[in-house]
Design an enzyme around this catalytic site. Structure first.
Site, PDB file in Angstrom:
ATOM      1  N   GLY A  78      43.120  34.601  55.182  1.00 15.26           N
ATOM      2  CA  GLY A  78      43.636  33.991  54.006  1.00 15.26           C
ATOM      3  C   GLY A  78      44.940  33.509  54.054  1.00 15.26           C
ATOM      4  O   GLY A  78      46.142  34.800  54.223  1.00 15.26           O
ATOM      5  N   GLN A  80      47.426  34.879  51.384  1.00 17.07           N
ATOM      6  CA  GLN A  80      47.711  36.108  50.752  1.00 17.07           C
ATOM      7  C   GLN A  80      46.247  37.055  51.140  1.00 17.07           C
ATOM      8  O   GLN A  80      46.668  37.822  50.303  1.00 17.07           O
ATOM      9  CB  GLN A  80      47.357  35.932  49.090  1.00 17.07           C
ATOM     10  CG  GLN A  80      48.306  35.333  49.146  1.00 17.07           C
ATOM     11  CD  GLN A  80      49.885  35.790  49.243  1.00 17.07           C
ATOM     12  OE1 GLN A  80      50.296  37.128  48.744  1.00 17.07           O
ATOM     13  NE2 GLN A  80      51.162  35.256  48.763  1.00 17.07           N
ATOM     14  N   SER A  81      46.194  37.281  51.974  1.00 15.60           N
ATOM     15  CA  SER A  81      44.696  38.572  53.449  1.00 15.60           C
ATOM     16  C   SER A  81      45.445  39.590  52.715  1.00 15.60           C
ATOM     17  O   SER A  81      46.836  40.261  53.614  1.00 15.60           O
ATOM     18  CB  SER A  81      44.455  37.392  54.597  1.00 15.60           C
ATOM     19  OG  SER A  81      43.964  39.062  55.175  1.00 15.60           O
ATOM     20  N   ASN A  82      44.751  40.483  51.793  1.00 15.85           N
ATOM     21  CA  ASN A  82      45.608  41.961  51.946  1.00 15.85           C
ATOM     22  C   ASN A  82      44.958  42.278  53.131  1.00 15.85           C
ATOM     23  O   ASN A  82      45.456  43.471  53.622  1.00 15.85           O
ATOM     24  CB  ASN A  82      44.506  42.456  50.659  1.00 15.85           C
ATOM     25  CG  ASN A  82      45.167  42.063  49.597  1.00 15.85           C
ATOM     26  OD1 ASN A  82      45.926  41.838  48.739  1.00 15.85           O
ATOM     27  ND2 ASN A  82      43.967  41.032  48.510  1.00 15.85           N
ATOM     28  N   ALA A  84      44.687  41.280  56.168  1.00 14.08           N
ATOM     29  CA  ALA A  84      45.736  41.019  56.881  1.00 14.08           C
ATOM     30  C   ALA A  84      46.982  42.076  57.225  1.00 14.08           C
ATOM     31  O   ALA A  84      47.789  42.607  57.878  1.00 14.08           O
ATOM     32  CB  ALA A  84      45.767  39.455  56.937  1.00 14.08           C
TER      33      ALA A  84
END
Ligand SMILES: Cc1ncc(COP(=O)(O)O)c(C=O)c1O
Length: 358
Positions: A78, A80-82, A84
């Site tokens: 998503g 705000q992917s942590n 990623a």
């Protein structure tokens, strides 16, 4: 016969996290919730890209990437992917290129984790208003094909880094937690997204902390889907360890009433965030840990936790997300503006006799 610890140590991993993370007591929050003992396992302090649960999983996920001689990692998440951003950090630390397929509401400026993605020099493909897992996976696979055609050696890492291998990071975390807690029963509360952390905790509990009750709080999926996916991951992880899964199908406990919509702040999450900040100086984010703490609050207040048994809140990180939100999300700010040259208080001084006033 080898012990569970020896079997675990035989699986290759790449050190990426600052371990062990601290286990800290939160006495003021415990009193607030009527619990006898409440601890926070600080996996927000794993170091990589400002910390979080993904560091432990990526230690296992990156082993085959290095073994296969890949030169670029492609992953998804998503906006705000942590996962990623931590994958980007890990790739850079290991000298690899990184491409991210992200999706969600469009944004004017990269903030929070998107800002960190930019700092890490990750190339982004952004699916506007579409964070569906299938769309993200299709875009990732397409990009991997393009990279291969260009002669690159890409590695596709699935959403959340949630693979059987990645989940071993949380099997290891349970081994780390056991001596920090000492013997006796315990209740562990954790946020659940792509299920790898929850899978690892359940398998790790069976192997290293048999008195633990693991309580998952969903941030996105239904409890049914979580149980299904978690069981698959546990079977995969157990297979990598060469053991039969010791977790019975009906043993997984997950609650799905605390997330409303993925990625959107909730009232109960905001209440939990403010209570933790103001009672313990502890920071949580609105998408993951705020919601899992809201679940813990509701269970504690509704009799869903045994108040006499210690509770551990697994802090899974995600703090850069806070900086993608505006202060108003958390209520009015108490700010008094003081002008640079404040007028003196009280009545204006009288002019000295003889002076001319214009
Ligand atoms: C901060 C944070 N907490 C919890 C989770 C959930 O972990 P998992 O995807 O392993 O279920 C995530 C996943 O993205 C996360 O970023």
């Amino acid at each position: 016969m080898k012990s569970a610890g020896e079997i675990l140590d035989a699986v290759r991993r790449v050190p990426l996290a600052d371990l062990p993370t601290p286990l800290q007591e939160a006495p003021r929050l415990a009193t607030h919730l009527g619990l006898s003992k409440l601890f926070v396992k600080r996996d927000d302090a794993t170091g990589l890209a400002m910390g979080g649960n993904k560091a432990r999983k990526l230690e296992y996920d990156f082993a085959p990437i290095l073994e296969q001689g890949c030169d670029v990692v492609v992953t998804v998440g998503g906006a705000q992917s942590n996962h990623a951003v931590m994958t980007a950090a890990a790739a850079r630390k290991l000298g690899l290129d990184v491409k991210l397929v992200l999706g969600g509401p469009d944004f004017a400026r990269p903030r929070g984790n998107l800002l960190l993605d930019v700092l890490y020099g990750a190339e982004l493909r952004y699916l506007v208003d579409d964070d569906d897992n299938d769309s993200l996976a299709a875009a990732m696979n397409g990009w991997v094909g393009e990279l291969r055609a260009e002669g690159r050696r890409p590695y596709a890492l699935p959403i959340g880094g949630s693979t059987g291998a990645g989940a071993l990071g949380y099997v290891r975390a349970m081994r780390e937690l056991a001596p920090q807690l000492g013997p006796g029963p315990v209740q562990v509360v954790v946020a659940v997204g792509s299920c790898g952390t929850f899978a690892g905790l359940n398998l790790g509990a069976r192997l290293f902390l048999p008195g633990a009750r693991i309580i998952g709080i969903s941030v996105s999926r239904t409890a049914r889907r979580i149980v299904q996916r978690t069981a698959e991951l546990i079977a995969e992880s157990a297979g990598l360890l060469g053991i039969d899964s010791p977790v019975p199908a009906g043993a997984l406990e997950c609650h799905d009433g605390f997330h409303e919509e993925y990625g959107v702040a909730t009232e109960s999450g905001t209440e939990a965030i403010l209570a933790c900040a103001r009672l313990e100086g502890l920071l949580l984010d609105p998408i993951y840990t705020g919601k899992s703490m809201a679940g813990l609050f509701a269970l504690a207040r509704g009799g869903g936790l045994d108040a006499g048994v210690p509770v551990v809140f697994l802090h899974t990180g995600g703090l850069p997300i806070l900086f993608a939100f505006d202060a108003e999300t958390f209520g009015p700010a108490r700010v008094t503006r003081v002008p640079l040259r404040a007028p003196p208080s009280g009545p204006a001084p009288l002019a000295a006799p003889g002076s001319s006033r214009r």
